[in-house]
Motif scaffolding. Structure first.
Motif, PDB file in Angstrom:
ATOM      1  N   PHE A  71       2.438  11.233 -19.654  1.00 57.98           N
ATOM      2  CA  PHE A  71       3.900  11.291 -19.639  1.00 57.98           C
ATOM      3  C   PHE A  71       4.492  10.540 -18.438  1.00 57.98           C
ATOM      4  N   SER A  72       3.619   9.943 -17.609  1.00 59.51           N
ATOM      5  CA  SER A  72       4.137   9.313 -16.391  1.00 59.51           C
ATOM      6  C   SER A  72       4.541   7.866 -16.661  1.00 59.51           C
ATOM      7  N   ASP A  73       5.255   7.276 -15.679  1.00 61.84           N
ATOM      8  CA  ASP A  73       5.504   5.835 -15.698  1.00 61.84           C
ATOM      9  C   ASP A  73       4.267   5.188 -15.096  1.00 61.84           C
ATOM     10  N   LYS A  74       3.450   4.587 -15.945  1.00 57.99           N
ATOM     11  CA  LYS A  74       2.089   4.300 -15.523  1.00 57.99           C
ATOM     12  C   LYS A  74       2.014   3.273 -14.409  1.00 57.99           C
ATOM     13  N   PHE A  75       2.790   2.213 -14.517  1.00 61.86           N
ATOM     14  CA  PHE A  75       2.713   1.152 -13.516  1.00 61.86           C
ATOM     15  C   PHE A  75       3.099   1.697 -12.139  1.00 61.86           C
ATOM     16  N   THR A  76       4.250   2.323 -12.074  1.00 58.59           N
ATOM     17  CA  THR A  76       4.714   2.864 -10.801  1.00 58.59           C
ATOM     18  C   THR A  76       3.754   3.912 -10.278  1.00 58.59           C
ATOM     19  N   PHE A  77       3.227   4.686 -11.207  1.00 61.78           N
ATOM     20  CA  PHE A  77       2.312   5.758 -10.828  1.00 61.78           C
ATOM     21  C   PHE A  77       1.091   5.200 -10.102  1.00 61.78           C
ATOM     22  N   VAL A  78       0.632   4.039 -10.565  1.00 65.84           N
ATOM     23  CA  VAL A  78      -0.551   3.434  -9.952  1.00 65.84           C
ATOM     24  C   VAL A  78      -0.178   2.756  -8.642  1.00 65.84           C
ATOM     25  N   ILE A  79       0.981   2.114  -8.612  1.00 64.28           N
ATOM     26  CA  ILE A  79       1.403   1.342  -7.429  1.00 64.28           C
ATOM     27  C   ILE A  79       1.687   2.265  -6.237  1.00 64.28           C
ATOM     28  N   ALA A  80       2.363   3.371  -6.519  1.00 64.84           N
ATOM     29  CA  ALA A  80       2.900   4.214  -5.443  1.00 64.84           C
ATOM     30  C   ALA A  80       1.862   4.578  -4.373  1.00 64.84           C
ATOM     31  N   PRO A  81       0.695   5.072  -4.725  1.00 67.58           N
ATOM     32  CA  PRO A  81      -0.229   5.469  -3.659  1.00 67.58           C
ATOM     33  C   PRO A  81      -0.771   4.285  -2.855  1.00 67.58           C
ATOM     34  N   MET A  82      -0.665   3.070  -3.425  1.00 63.69           N
ATOM     35  CA  MET A  82      -1.178   1.917  -2.675  1.00 63.69           C
ATOM     36  C   MET A  82      -0.247   1.569  -1.531  1.00 63.69           C
ATOM     37  N   ILE A  83       1.043   1.799  -1.699  1.00 63.49           N
ATOM     38  CA  ILE A  83       2.031   1.363  -0.710  1.00 63.49           C
ATOM     39  C   ILE A  83       1.731   1.969   0.660  1.00 63.49           C
ATOM     40  N   LEU A  84       1.434   3.261   0.651  1.00 60.86           N
ATOM     41  CA  LEU A  84       1.337   3.987   1.914  1.00 60.86           C
ATOM     42  C   LEU A  84       0.249   3.409   2.829  1.00 60.86           C
ATOM     43  N   PRO A  85      -1.008   3.319   2.388  1.00 67.38           N
ATOM     44  CA  PRO A  85      -2.001   2.752   3.316  1.00 67.38           C
ATOM     45  C   PRO A  85      -1.697   1.313   3.695  1.00 67.38           C
ATOM     46  N   ILE A  86      -1.117   0.540   2.752  1.00 65.79           N
ATOM     47  CA  ILE A  86      -0.831  -0.864   3.075  1.00 65.79           C
ATOM     48  C   ILE A  86       0.163  -0.963   4.237  1.00 65.79           C
ATOM     49  N   VAL A  87       1.283  -0.267   4.105  1.00 66.96           N
ATOM     50  CA  VAL A  87       2.295  -0.404   5.146  1.00 66.96           C
ATOM     51  C   VAL A  87       1.821   0.216   6.449  1.00 66.96           C
ATOM     52  N   MET A  88       1.009   1.251   6.341  1.00 66.97           N
ATOM     53  CA  MET A  88       0.530   1.874   7.568  1.00 66.97           C
ATOM     54  C   MET A  88      -0.444   0.956   8.300  1.00 66.97           C
ATOM     55  N   LEU A  89      -1.262   0.228   7.525  1.00 65.31           N
ATOM     56  CA  LEU A  89      -2.165  -0.743   8.151  1.00 65.31           C
ATOM     57  C   LEU A  89      -1.364  -1.878   8.775  1.00 65.31           C
ATOM     58  N   MET A  90      -0.251  -2.258   8.093  1.00 61.30           N
ATOM     59  CA  MET A  90       0.610  -3.316   8.642  1.00 61.30           C
ATOM     60  C   MET A  90       1.169  -2.874   9.991  1.00 61.30           C
ATOM     61  N   SER A  91       1.588  -1.589  10.095  1.00 59.51           N
ATOM     62  CA  SER A  91       2.104  -1.100  11.363  1.00 59.51           C
ATOM     63  C   SER A  91       1.035  -1.195  12.437  1.00 59.51           C
ATOM     64  N   LEU A  92      -0.200  -0.871  12.003  1.00 57.91           N
ATOM     65  CA  LEU A  92      -1.298  -0.881  12.961  1.00 57.91           C
ATOM     66  C   LEU A  92      -1.443  -2.269  13.603  1.00 57.91           C
ATOM     67  N   GLY A  93      -1.029  -3.271  12.821  1.00 60.14           N
ATOM     68  CA  GLY A  93      -1.217  -4.649  13.285  1.00 60.14           C
ATOM     69  C   GLY A  93      -0.479  -4.992  14.563  1.00 60.14           C
ATOM     70  N   VAL A  94       0.643  -4.391  14.803  1.00 59.45           N
ATOM     71  CA  VAL A  94       1.425  -4.808  15.973  1.00 59.45           C
ATOM     72  C   VAL A  94       1.103  -3.985  17.210  1.00 59.45           C
ATOM     73  N   ILE A  95       0.233  -3.010  17.051  1.00 55.86           N
ATOM     74  CA  ILE A  95      -0.023  -2.139  18.192  1.00 55.86           C
ATOM     75  C   ILE A  95      -0.904  -2.860  19.216  1.00 55.86           C
TER      76      ILE A  95
END
Lengths: 327, 906, 182
Positions: A71-95
């Motif tokens: 019953f979920s929106d499949k594409f968004t459902f799969v994408i959503a959990p990827m965003i978090l580690p990606i952006v967090m790793l990006m933040s790590l880059g400037v430290i």
């Protein structure tokens, strides 16, 4: 425009691997320390001191059925959990871990962190929304509200530092603390930033988006297996980022206290940066073990009625003092 | 009506009933043991004590036994105030009661347990020694465990006084009192099984049930109808672990009341028989070995075979199954599956019920009749429950004597004392002595044809417009006058006859007598007994066309479908053999292996009554629905569902539409939409145990709940038990009342009709008031050889129950019965066998009260096919005869008028 | 204003105290018993693995009365009564589906013969759920379990092999039914 003095391939690999390994090991460290804090032992069965518990967990998560709710929106459902580690790793880059150690040296390093933290809220929101589940949606709403609110005074709280160091570049902020850590002139800024930082990474006691007492597991109710694992990893990377950014901003980053410098500046810098980061990581664990979760209305009113005035007053006084000193 | 006060509340009660009955009717829990709604009160157990107050000011009152008290208008009683007395009374009753409940078959449905708890006796203070008793062997049906007795005397009052048994009674004295037979041996009464339900504790328990015992709460049960005979007694079969465990009575005041006969109670275990057809089988040629096939393939083969085939119905298959077959092969190809003679007689019964001025008698009418005439029907063996009813009818004289003296009718001991041996008149015309002879005024021995002539003469003597009969002997004329006078002077006369004699003239005579007795709206009771559980239903279906088995045999078709019918029991072996050999394909649907099924090309595994739903029509034309008790193995299906693709309810509806007089059969169930708060009626007790374990050895994962064909009940413990409709009352239970006594909670008044009046539907309504007569037949021509009359056995004559081990123990193999003179003429010694013309040799018994020149031949017993025997046979002494092991002459109880042998006790 | 400020300070102070007190727990000894390495002491009345016991004569105690089955709240016990040639009741089969059992001990309480007993053994996990269905031969032990002296048939009135009518405890010899003497 961009200066890549520290962006060598070795550096990137070092930061990425160390960041990920530390984040993942934090899962075990946190569980063990939570155990100690509550007179238990924590996970101690897998490998020496239970150190491979994380591997067992990962194997379990990877082996689980990769289930996507029909019953979920499949594409968004799969994408959503990827965003978090990606952006967090990006933040790590400037430290800035040490002089010459880091992925990027950005003029706008501080803004970059904020930008990435802002993006991280999409992970929560989209995950909750795509699940098509009322509890997930409630969790996503809570997450969005909480992150937007706390980002405001988180930003304001560090403006004092920007004023003092006259820069958005994190390396320059560290170097500006040669004469004394900003935690002393910016004590209120530090307090506000830390509280907001916990809320921003929605760690305990501010984990209302997944408040399991009321809304099952919040935005990740429908997630299982490795997709849930991504949320979890992202959260722990966020915790590492937050524990690293606090020493950078308020505790002199890689600078050794009381002139306790040793070896060359990179070794010494990595040691002190590591020590300070570890301290805050463990502090986060202690906070989780000791403090209870507030109600959502308490969280919001505390933010807007206490933290916001506090950060504004802090900014005003800092500005006044700087202007006065400048004559 | 009287208005009385009980514990401060005012109740309107029926002053004709005793106080106990009225307390129960008004939903009060008052303990009792010895009272029984069918047997009245004797006040022996002292359990129903209440306090009666003399007037408004009386505070002390006095103890009275509620069952012996007539409610006085305005009187004040208290149940509460006597509770200490009742607790003490039960404590003394319990003093010698053994610590047996865990190993007692009654445990969990024990009236004594219920009453002990209800009275508040929860701790045994007595630590002295307990009385003990030896047990007796009481035959294959009943277990005896005398230690458990509480001396309520219900067993004796039932067995001796109610059911007329002579071989059982109380012995010894004071607290040594013993209830048993004079000497060990099988109980003789055909109604001994009711002791199980009558005994409030575990002295008498169901022996076959004990062999595969399950607690009451573990039995899956459903409302069902007995398949033993045409009475259609209501039963509650209980199932556990996929096998039928027992049958208990299901109350229906118009059919069987509280009691069943032993065939009904113990004769249903053929469901578990090793002779069952467990799976459908096919074979390609007559000589090939049958091959087991799956259900879907069998269904396909069946529908392929149906094309151009004739269908032979069955009097023991449900209306739905018969109709589904008729639908499948077409009406023109559907034959009744019973002999022409029987079908003709059944047609005649329908005609009489509809077009003669008679009252079709149900069991209540039978019990209330004060003069009874039985014409040529051996009632105890062909419709046993009615015989028990007749036994009650003869007590009406005593009741009348009591009523004349203003005795309350329930005052059992007083009425018995008053009546002593005075009985209402019962006349029996029969070719042999019967089991009712002990209560009959006269049992006249004459052949069926002659009995019919006597019956015609009785009709003529009552109403001279009836056809007269010539050529009666002087004795017969005197008898005719006597019976006619008795019947005429009776308030409610009852005539009973039936098809078992195979003599249509008997039905005509019965009809004439009943017609003669009619006077305006006052019609005589008439009960015409048919042979099998759905004989009348089959006859209704065949009305207007005379397609009996003989027509089927002569029909030129190459294929036949036989529904639940062993044709060898319906026609002579040679005819059936010729018929089957002439067929290319024979399809048999049945549940048990029999001679017809052995020759079939396709055998379809049909469900028994316990595994399927359906409708039976009983002797009075009452349609009754039975619900499947449990779901059979997937290879077994209900015949109706084998033969039709329609859902079950649609078959019933189509049958009601297509068959005249059958509209009522759709109203028998509350319909597939029935529910209570969205829930169906559960077949399982709410404390059903082992749900997650009983199938765990096969697969630990529990299967989905099976679906039900009627859509009224579910194979589950989930649901709401019948509180709206007693037609789906599977097993009575009420809080605090775990035994079968709880049925009063479902009755309008304690002992009365069920609250919802769900007694089935009478399909035949009699509104006729015009007298019409059947003509009398002339006297018989003398025939060569011995004239044959059939001898029925309650245990063994019926096809299905004969597969049950307990019934087999009480049955015997085939035999003939001769007059001593004839036996001497043939030169027979006691251990000799008799050669029956063309039919091999069988043992014989001598019965004094049969006419010279007649021979009784057993029906349905193993070793001789009654269908093969012509109406007169030649007999001869058999050479080298040796009695077989299955010949159990001791099981043949010819009559009750015998000396009781008291010698050699124990 | 000051009152509100004071309140906020108090809130923050209590949080800090909590942090400190919890931090001190770091130096406490853990209460955990490391189970597979260190076996915990199991109390005799612990409700663990279910056994079927024998009476002091060595005969099966279970009389197949079905009371355990009906007391079981998850309906995980099923059995079938049968009897030997002397009339002694015993279960033909006795099955417990331990994958359903909640170790509540109701069966033990319901048992009138002390046949079914719960033991301190709790190590019953299986990899295959089907293996958790136990039959009588898996549960029947050669001993009396917790109750050493009780023998149901010695107090019951029913005659069995080796114990005739009137031979149980506190019973008189069977009465003579042909005597009318007091």
């Amino acid at each position: 425009m961009f200066s890549f003095e520290v962006g060598s391939l070795l550096n990137i690999a070092l930061v990425l691997v160390a960041g990920l390994v530390i984040s993942i090991m934090m899962i075990w460290v946190e569980r063990r320390f939570l155990g100690f804090f509550s007179d238990r032992l924590g996970p101690n069965r897998v490998g020496p001191f239970g150190i491979f518990q994380v591997i067992a967990d990962a194997v379990k998560m990877l082996a689980k059925e990769d289930w996507i709710p029909p019953f979920s929106d499949k594409f968004t459902f799969v994408i959503a959990p990827m965003i978090l580690p990606i952006v967090m790793l990006m933040s790590l880059g400037v430290i800035p871990f040490a002089p010459g150690v880091g992925v990027m040296d950005l003029n706008i390093g501080l803004l970059w962190i904020f930008a990435m933290a802002g993006l991280a809220s999409y992970s929560t929101m989209l995950g909750g929304l795509a699940s098509n589940n009322k509890f997930a949606l409630l969790g996503a709403l809570r997450g969005a509200g909480q992150m937007i609110s706390y980002e405001v005074f988180m930003g304001i709280s560090i403006l004092g530092i920007v004023v003092l160091s006259d820069s958005f570049n994190l390396r320059e902020i560290v170097e500006a603390q040669e004469d004394g850590w900003f935690v002393i002139p910016q004590f209120f800024g530090f307090v506000v930033f830390m509280v907001a930082g916990i809320a921003e990474s929605h760690r305990w006691p501010f984990d209302l988006p997944e408040g399991e007492a009321e809304i099952i597991s919040g935005y990740n109710t429908e997630y299982s297996g490795m997709k849930f694992g991504l949320f979890m990893i992202g959260e722990y990377i966020g915790m590492v980022v937050m524990s690293a950014i606090i020493p950078v901003l308020f505790f002199g980053g890689w600078l050794a206290p009381f002139g306790l410098e040793f070896g060359n500046e990179i070794i010494s810098g990595l040691f002190w940066m590591g020590a300070k980061t570890s301290f805050f990581l463990l502090f986060f664990v202690l906070v989780r073990a000791a403090l209870v979760r507030p109600r959502y209305d308490q969280l919001m009113s505390y933010g807007w009625l206490v933290m916001l005035p506090l950060s504004l007053i802090n900014l005003l006084i800092t500005g006044a003092v700087v202007l006065y000193q400048a004559g | 009506m009287a208005s009385i006060t009980i514990d401060g509340k005012v109740f309107e009660v029926d002053a004709k009933n005793n106080l106990l009955q009225e307390c129960l009717s008004h939903a009060m829990d008052l303990p009792y043991f010895c009272w029984h709604p069918s047997m009245g009160s004797v006040g022996s157990c002292r359990q129903c004590a209440v306090i009666e107050y003399a007037n408004e000011d009386d505070e002390k009152g006095r103890l009275v036994m509620a069952c012996m008290t007539e409610p006085r208008e305005g009187a004040r009683y208290s149940i509460e105030a006597a509770s200490t007395f009742r607790a003490q009374a039960i404590e003394s009753i319990m003093i010698n009661h053994p610590h047996d409940c865990p190993v007692c078959e009654e445990g969990g449905e024990c009236h004594l347990q219920d009453m002990t708890v209800m009275s508040g006796h929860t701790y045994r203070r007595y630590d002295g020694k307990k009385k003990t008793h030896h047990n007796q062997y009481l035959g294959p049906f009943i277990n005896h465990e005398m230690n458990r007795c509480i001396t309520c005397y219900r067993c004796v009052r039932y067995y001796k006084d109610y059911a007329g048994g002579t071989d059982f009674g109380p012995q010894a004295s004071h607290d040594n009192t013993y209830f048993g037979r004079w000497q060990e041996g099988s109980l003789e009464s055909e109604f001994s099984g009711n002791l199980v339900e009558v005994c409030p504790t575990g002295v008498f328990t169901d022996k076959p049930f004990s062999k595969h015992y399950s607690r009451k709460w573990d039995l899956q049960s459903s409302p069902s109808v007995c398949t033993g005979c045409s009475v259609g007694c209501n039963t509650n079969p209980g199932e556990r672990y996929g096998s039928l465990r027992r049958i208990v009575n299901r109350f229906n005041d118009e059919v069987n009341g509280y009691f069943l006969c032993d065939k009904g109670r113990f004769g249903a275990e053929y469901v578990n028989s090793s002779e069952r057809i467990p799976v459908s089988m096919i074979r390609n040629s007559h000589d090939a070995d049958p091959v087991q096939i799956e259900a879907d393939i069998a269904k396909e083969a069946l529908s392929k075979a149906a094309k151009g085939s004739i269908g032979i119905g069955s009097p023991r298959a449900s209306m739905e199954a018969n109709f589904a077959l008729r639908d499948l092969v077409g009406e023109e190809n559907f034959y009744a599956g019973i002999a022409e003679n029987e079908l003709g007689m059944l047609d005649k019964i329908i005609d009489i019920y509809q077009n003669k001025p008679v009252n079709i008698a149900n069991i209540k009418d039978i019990e209330n009749s004060d003069a009874v005439l039985i014409l040529g029907e051996d009632l105890t063996n062909t419709a046993a429950r009615l015989a028990l009813g007749v036994r009650q009818s003869v007590k009406n004289l005593g009741r009348q004597m009591g009523a004349d003296l203003n005795f309350p009718i329930w005052h059992d001991a007083a009425i018995r004392q008053l009546a002593m041996d005075k009985l209402s008149p019962l006349y029996i015309l029969s070719p042999h002595t019967t089991r009712l002879d002990d209560v009959s005024h006269t049992t006249h021995i004459s052949s069926a044809a002659n009995s019919a002539r006597i019956g015609m003469a009785i009709a003529n003597a009552i109403d001279s417009s009836a056809p007269a009969v010539k050529g009666l002997t002087k004795d017969e004329k005197a008898l005719v006058a006597e019976i006619a006078e008795t019947l005429k002077s009776a308030k409610q006369a009852l005539i009973i006859s039936g098809t078992s004699s195979r003599e249509p003239a008997l039905l005509e005579a019965a009809s004439n007598i009943a017609t003669a007795l009619q006077d305006g709206d006052n019609k005589a009771n008439l009960a015409l007994v048919s042979a099998e559980s759905n004989s009348m239903g089959l006859a209704l279906m065949m009305q207007g066309n005379n397609k009996a088995l003989e027509q089927a045999i002569s029909a030129v078709k190459k294929s036949a479908i036989v529904l639940e019918n062993d044709l060898y029991r319906r026609a002579s072996s040679s005819d059936v053999d010729a018929f089957i050999n002439g067929l290319d394909q024979l399809v048999v649907l049945d549940h048990l292996k029999n001679r017809t099924g052995e020759q079939a090309n396709l055998v379809i595994a049909a469900a028994t009554f316990a595994e399927s739903s359906g409708t039976f029509v009983n002797y009075e034309g009452r349609a009754q629905h039975y619900y499947s008790t449990f779901k059979p193995d997937s290879a077994i299906r209900s015949s109706a569902l084998w033969l039709s693709d329609k859902p079950f309810n649609e078959i019933t509806a189509a049958c009601a539409d297509a068959i005249a007089n059958c509209d009522g059969i759709t109203d028998l169930t509350p319909g597939e939409n029935y529910n209570f708060a969205g829930l169906k009626v559960p077949r399982q007790h709410h404390r059903y145990s082992g749900r997650t374990s009983m199938r765990a050895n096969i697969n630990v994962h529990e299967p989905k709940q099976e679906q039900d064909e009627d859509g009224v009940m579910v194979y589950s413990m989930e649901g709401v038990p019948a509180i709206k409709d007693a037609s789906v009352l599977n097993s009575p239970w009420a809080p605090g009342w775990n035994s079968n006594q709880s049925i009063f909670k479902f009755q309008e008044n304690a002992g009365g009709a069920l609250k919802q009046g769900s007694n089935g539907q009478r399909l035949l309504l009699n509104t006729c008031t015009k007298k019409t007569w059947y003509e009398a037949a002339g006297s018989n021509d003398a025939k060569e050889g011995f004239e044959v009359f059939p001898l029925y056995h309650l245990f063994g004559s019926e096809e299905l129950s004969a597969y049950t081990p307990a019934i087999q123990e009480k049955a015997t193999s085939a035999y003939i019965s001769l007059n001593p003179e004839d036996a001497e003429k043939l030169g027979l010694q006691a251990s000799d066998g008799v050669q029956v013309e063309h039919n091999g040799a069988v043992p014989f018994i001598v019965r004094e009260a049969t006419q010279v020149g007649t021979v009784g031949i057993s029906v349905g017993l193993k070793g001789l096919n009654f269908q093969d025997i012509s109406s007169a046979v030649a007999l001869d002494k058999a050479d080298n005869w040796k009695n077989s092991e299955t010949w159990l002459a001791a099981n043949i109880i010819a009559s009750d008028k015998r000396e009781v042998n008291i010698e050699g006790v124990d | 204003m000051f009152k509100a400020l004071g309140k906020q300070i108090k809130i923050i102070w209590t949080q800090l105290v909590s942090l400190w007190l919890v931090f001190l727990h770091l130096f406490n000894k853990a209460d955990t018993v490391e189970y597979p390495d260190v076996m915990p002491y199991m109390f005799p009345r612990w409700r663990g693995r279910i056994i079927l016991t024998r009476d002091p004569d060595g005969e099966e105690r279970c009389v197949a009365c079905n009371l355990c089955a009906v007391a079981c709240p998850v309906d995980c016990i099923s059995l079938q009564k049968t009897e030997d040639e002397t009339g002694r009741w015993y279960p033909e089969f006795f099955r417990i589906n331990f994958s359903r059992c909640i170790m509540c001990g109701f069966c033990e309480e319901a048992c009138p013969t002390h046949a079914i007993q719960l033991t301190p053994d709790f190590e019953m996990a299986e990899y295959v759920r089907q293996d958790m269905v136990w039959e009588k031969e898996h549960m029947l032990i050669n001993g009396t379990g917790k109750y050493h002296d009780y023998n149901f048939y010695n107090v019951a009135g029913k005659a069995i092999g080796g114990k005739g009518k009137g031979e149980a405890q506190n019973e008189l010899p069977p009465v003579d039914r042909k005597s009318l003497l007091p």
